[in-house]
Design an enzyme around this catalytic site. Sequence first.
Site, PDB file in Angstrom:
ATOM      1  N   LYS A  11       6.888 -40.868 -27.062  1.00  0.00           N
ATOM      2  CA  LYS A  11       8.332 -41.078 -27.266  1.00  0.00           C
ATOM      3  C   LYS A  11       8.567 -42.396 -27.985  1.00  0.00           C
ATOM      4  CE  LYS A  11       9.000 -44.620 -24.283  1.00  0.00           C
ATOM      5  NZ  LYS A  11       9.139 -45.951 -24.764  1.00  0.00           N
ATOM      6  N   ASP A 145       9.590 -43.195 -17.344  1.00  0.00           N
ATOM      7  CA  ASP A 145       9.665 -42.390 -18.579  1.00  0.00           C
ATOM      8  C   ASP A 145       9.110 -40.980 -18.410  1.00  0.00           C
ATOM      9  OD1 ASP A 145      10.689 -44.574 -19.941  1.00  0.00           O
ATOM     10  OD2 ASP A 145       8.740 -45.204 -20.732  1.00  0.00           O
TER      11      ASP A 145
HETATM   12  O1  C5P Z   1       8.542 -47.045 -14.075  1.00  0.00           O
HETATM   13  P1  C5P Z   1       7.319 -47.646 -14.662  1.00  0.00           P
HETATM   14  O2  C5P Z   1       6.186 -47.702 -13.680  1.00  0.00           O
HETATM   15  O3  C5P Z   1       6.910 -47.029 -15.951  1.00  0.00           O
HETATM   16  O4  C5P Z   1       7.700 -49.142 -14.997  1.00  0.00           O
HETATM   17  C1  C5P Z   1       6.728 -50.113 -15.233  1.00  0.00           C
HETATM   18  C2  C5P Z   1       7.339 -51.493 -15.055  1.00  0.00           C
HETATM   19  O5  C5P Z   1       8.278 -51.758 -16.106  1.00  0.00           O
HETATM   20  C3  C5P Z   1       8.124 -51.682 -13.761  1.00  0.00           C
HETATM   21  O6  C5P Z   1       7.290 -52.078 -12.721  1.00  0.00           O
HETATM   22  C4  C5P Z   1       9.095 -52.787 -14.170  1.00  0.00           C
HETATM   23  O7  C5P Z   1       8.465 -54.046 -14.153  1.00  0.00           O
HETATM   24  C5  C5P Z   1       9.388 -52.471 -15.624  1.00  0.00           C
HETATM   25  N1  C5P Z   1      10.615 -51.651 -15.776  1.00  0.00           N
HETATM   26  C6  C5P Z   1      11.842 -52.248 -15.572  1.00  0.00           C
HETATM   27  N2  C5P Z   1      12.983 -51.488 -15.709  1.00  0.00           N
HETATM   28  C7  C5P Z   1      12.913 -50.188 -16.063  1.00  0.00           C
HETATM   29  C8  C5P Z   1      11.680 -49.571 -16.293  1.00  0.00           C
HETATM   30  C9  C5P Z   1      10.526 -50.341 -16.150  1.00  0.00           C
HETATM   31  O8  C5P Z   1      11.930 -53.439 -15.260  1.00  0.00           O
HETATM   32  N3  C5P Z   1      14.041 -49.496 -16.192  1.00  0.00           N
END
Ligand code: C5P
Length: 315
Positions: A11, A145
């Site tokens: 993406k 995502d």
């Molecule tokens: O959700 P995911 O594990 O992919 O996110 C990885 C990291 O990216 C989270 O631990 C956070 O630090 C950051 N993040 C964030 N806000 C979001 C998505 C991700 O701060 N909306």
Amino acid sequence: MTGVTVRAPAKINLQLAVGPLREDGYHDLVTVFQAVSLYDEVTAATVDGPGEDVVLVSGEGAESVPAGPDNLALKAATALAQVAGLSPDPDGHLEITIRKRIPVAAGLAGGSADAAAALVACNELWQAGLSLEQLSGIAAGVGSDVAFSLLGGTAVGQGRGEQLSPALASGEYHWVLAVADGQLSTPAVYRMLDQLRAAKSVPDAAAGPGALDNTLMTALRAGEPGAVGRALSNDLQAPALALFPALRKTLNAGQELGALAAIVAGSGPTCVFLAADADRAVDLAAALAGAGVCRAVARASGPVPGVTIVANGLS
Ligand code: C5P
């Protein structure tokens, strides 16, 4: 051995507006995702005999993908088994094979694509019968995502990025991807954004992530690449550049070589360039490869569908 093979797209974010840090460590987003034609292929299979579930990874950047329980595809499969109420099979175990083409830790949601792929493949393999809505619910718990990787197309994401609504988009968009010689950690890029905001080096996030960019949505509905290019925006670009200053040269090179627009993909460090049409994307990709400003160049078009089953070896 019986197996199900699916493919899941990378993406890019056409808009990525990031709100302030929340108490749970995440940031509220308003984002516009587009799935593009660069795919990882994932096979979920039952292997005879008891044992731990395994993940085998090959292809682009395979050595930096965790193969143990930290692997997002394995986490997704485990979460699915739990929600579906499936008990461990005493006669066999799960083997997930990931063939990577999406660069790892590149801002293209490659890990999320693999997790989404595992959900669809295991749902089929185990005949769990969960709906797309149920799979999306599990996806959101695995990563912000992952739900979009399931859905694909062009969509607006809110919350952490997992609350999705499909967006009206006409036409086909031709992207050139400059894959950087290095990786960026998503949490580190978000942390750097918070620091830059605290230091007033970039505009502060008001109360929330801001609004969906109407200019972008209008351009997407009209199918006008030029207008879409002018409206691309990414709040994570400044922190990605702060952590990886060489990307500025890559972005400038793409623009000088005729891209309609240049932007860092998600949390980076991949840089993406929008071309006016397919022929110009071919020219731009060749010129960028010759400019020596990145590790590799790829072309991809969007929007494309989310996770799709390509082979079902169930008897
Ligand atoms: O959700 P995911 O594990 O992919 O996110 C990885 C990291 O990216 C989270 O631990 C956070 O630090 C950051 N993040 C964030 N806000 C979001 C998505 C991700 O701060 N909306």
